[in-house]
Design an enzyme around this catalytic site. Structure first.
Site, short mmCIF file in Angstrom:
data_model
loop_
_atom_site.label_atom_id
_atom_site.label_comp_id
_atom_site.label_asym_id
_atom_site.label_seq_id
_atom_site.Cartn_x
_atom_site.Cartn_y
_atom_site.Cartn_z
N ARG A 6 0.96 -1.11 -0.03
CA ARG A 6 0.02 0.05 -0.20
C ARG A 6 0.82 1.22 0.08
NH1 ARG A 6 -5.20 1.65 3.65
NH2 ARG A 6 -6.05 0.19 2.15
N HIS A 17 -7.60 0.77 -6.25
CA HIS A 17 -7.82 -0.02 -5.11
C HIS A 17 -8.28 -1.38 -5.70
CE1 HIS A 17 -7.91 -1.48 -0.92
NE2 HIS A 17 -8.63 -0.44 -0.46
N GLN A 72 -10.09 -4.02 -2.89
CA GLN A 72 -11.55 -3.51 -2.38
C GLN A 72 -12.59 -3.76 -3.38
OE1 GLN A 72 -12.25 -1.79 0.61
NE2 GLN A 72 -14.38 -2.26 -0.05
N ASP A 102 -17.20 7.30 -1.10
CA ASP A 102 -15.85 7.32 -0.62
C ASP A 102 -15.73 8.73 0.16
OD1 ASP A 102 -13.48 6.56 0.20
OD2 ASP A 102 -12.62 6.46 -1.72
N CYS A 135 -16.51 1.97 1.06
CA CYS A 135 -15.12 1.28 1.26
C CYS A 135 -14.68 1.27 2.70
CB CYS A 135 -14.09 1.22 0.54
SG CYS A 135 -13.73 3.10 0.54
N ARG A 183 -13.53 -8.56 2.47
CA ARG A 183 -12.24 -8.01 2.07
C ARG A 183 -11.35 -9.39 2.34
NH1 ARG A 183 -10.11 -3.13 1.97
NH2 ARG A 183 -8.34 -4.22 0.99
N1 NVA Z 1 -9.93 6.90 -1.36
C1 NVA Z 1 -9.66 6.30 0.17
C2 NVA Z 1 -9.89 4.94 0.12
C3 NVA Z 1 -9.74 4.29 1.61
C4 NVA Z 1 -9.78 2.78 1.44
C5 NVA Z 1 -8.26 6.84 0.18
O1 NVA Z 1 -7.37 6.55 -0.47
O2 NVA Z 1 -7.88 7.05 1.51
N1 CP Z 2 -11.15 -0.11 2.65
C1 CP Z 2 -9.83 -0.16 3.06
O1 CP Z 2 -8.94 -0.35 2.31
O2 CP Z 2 -9.90 0.30 4.26
P1 CP Z 2 -8.26 0.23 5.09
O3 CP Z 2 -7.82 1.60 4.86
O4 CP Z 2 -8.70 0.08 6.56
O5 CP Z 2 -7.30 -0.90 4.97
#
Ligand code: NVA
Ligand code: CP
Length: 311
Positions: free
Chosen positions: A102, A129, A132, A221, A261, A289
């Site tokens: 990540r 992502h 997800q 989101d 998400c 997930r």
């Molecule tokens: N768009 C959000 C998704 C989190 C799962 C982010 O990147 O923070």
């Molecule tokens: N939806 C998701 O990826 O959650 P986290 O940021 O908690 O991993």
């Protein structure tokens, strides 16, 4: 070698096979049937951003598959002090059987795959992502019994979530509509991906009510993603009105699902009442997930011939 760098790299068949395997693994886990497809394998999990669901689902999933998850914070790795990703990839490939990462830049994930010699799984970048969205598609199929012919509507930022949802929805026979404010549209390559499906299947507008008409699934989101904390105030102004609320749900199809998400900001992108009315869907999505991640791990990391049978 099979990676999951972004969803557009996977064919419809590969996506559907992964959803089928995720369903099977969910069944096996619920019924106490062993499924240790990754016995003796180690997954490195590099986190350059925060995580609850991704961290826990990969770690628990790897354990349930008989393997070992190794949490690697970028604060501790030399990558955080500037060691080139090319060298990190070549070193980690000699210790590990797969890497979940990540991070911010999609190019870092692609570079790991290019220079390493083990499967790389994208656990979220600024661009996409994919893990997800596999869990999201699994959840929709679980509640609706199908994907083909359903309409997904996304309200909000043309961000990593929306990019992967466009690819995932259109690749599996859903239609996709979105409402984004001016200046917060998805990148051009994703718009071009959507436009190939034609106007009846793909549409991005500025009016949330127009986008939500006859939707079967509404998705939203956060307005400010990880790494955009300093833009929070500007974004709150830009996204005012881009909210999943009772007025918006009133124009959707009966039994329309709501997915998020997570983490969610109640009172911003979604009202507390809509969130709670759809909490069973949203938290099933969160649980999925685990099952979807396990399917991705098996698809990418299991030895050939060891993907469907129990040890
Ligand atoms: N768009 C959000 C998704 C989190 C799962 C982010 O990147 O923070
Ligand atoms: N939806 C998701 O990826 O959650 P986290 O940021 O908690 O991993």
């Amino acid at each position: 070698m099979k990676h999951l760098l972004k969803l557009e790299d996977w064919s419809t068949e590969e996506i559907i096979n992964t959803l089928n395997l995720a369903d099977q693994l969910k069944y096996e886990q619920k019924h106490g049937i062993e499924h240790k497809h990754l016995k003796g394998k180690t997954l490195g999990m590099i986190f350059e951003k925060s995580s609850t669901r991704t961290r826990v689902s990969f770690e628990v999933g790897m354990t349930q598959l008989g393997g070992y998850p190794l949490f690697l914070s970028s604060n501790d790795l030399q990558i955080g002090r500037g060691e080139p990703v090319e060298d990190t990839a070549r070193v980690l490939s000699r210790f590990l059987d797969g890497i979940m990462i990540r991070t911010f830049e999609q190019s870092e994930v692609e570079a790991l795959a290019e220079h390493g010699s083990i499967p790389i799984i994208n656990g979220l970048t600024d661009y996409c992502h994919p893990c997800q969205v596999l869990a999201d598609l699994m959840t929709i199929r679980e509640f609706k019994g199908k994907l083909e012919g359903l309409k997904m509507c996304f309200i909000g930022d043309g961000n990593n979530m929306m990019n992967s949802l466009i690819v995932g929805a259109l690749s599996t026979g859903m239609s996709f509509s979105a409402a984004c404010p001016e200046g917060y549209m998805p990148p051009q390559n994703i718009i071009e991906f959507g436009e190939k499906y034609g106007k009846g299947k793909f549409e991005i507008v500025h009016d949330p009510i127009e986008a939500a008409k006859n939707a079967d699934v509404v998705y939203t989101d956060v307005w400010a993603s990880m790494g955009q904390e300093e833009e929070k105030k500007i974004r709150e102004a830009a996204f005012a009105g881009y909210q999943v609320n009772a007025d918006l749900m009133a124009v959707t199809n009966p039994d329309c699902m709501v997915l998020h998400c997570l983490p969610a900001h109640r009172g911003e992108e979604i009202t507390a009442d809509v969130f709670e009315a759809h909490a069973n869907e949203i938290f099933e999505e969160a649980e999925n997930r685990l099952h979807a991640q396990k399917a991705v791990l098996v698809e990418c990391m299991a030895d050939k011939g060891n993907t469907r049978d129990n040890d």
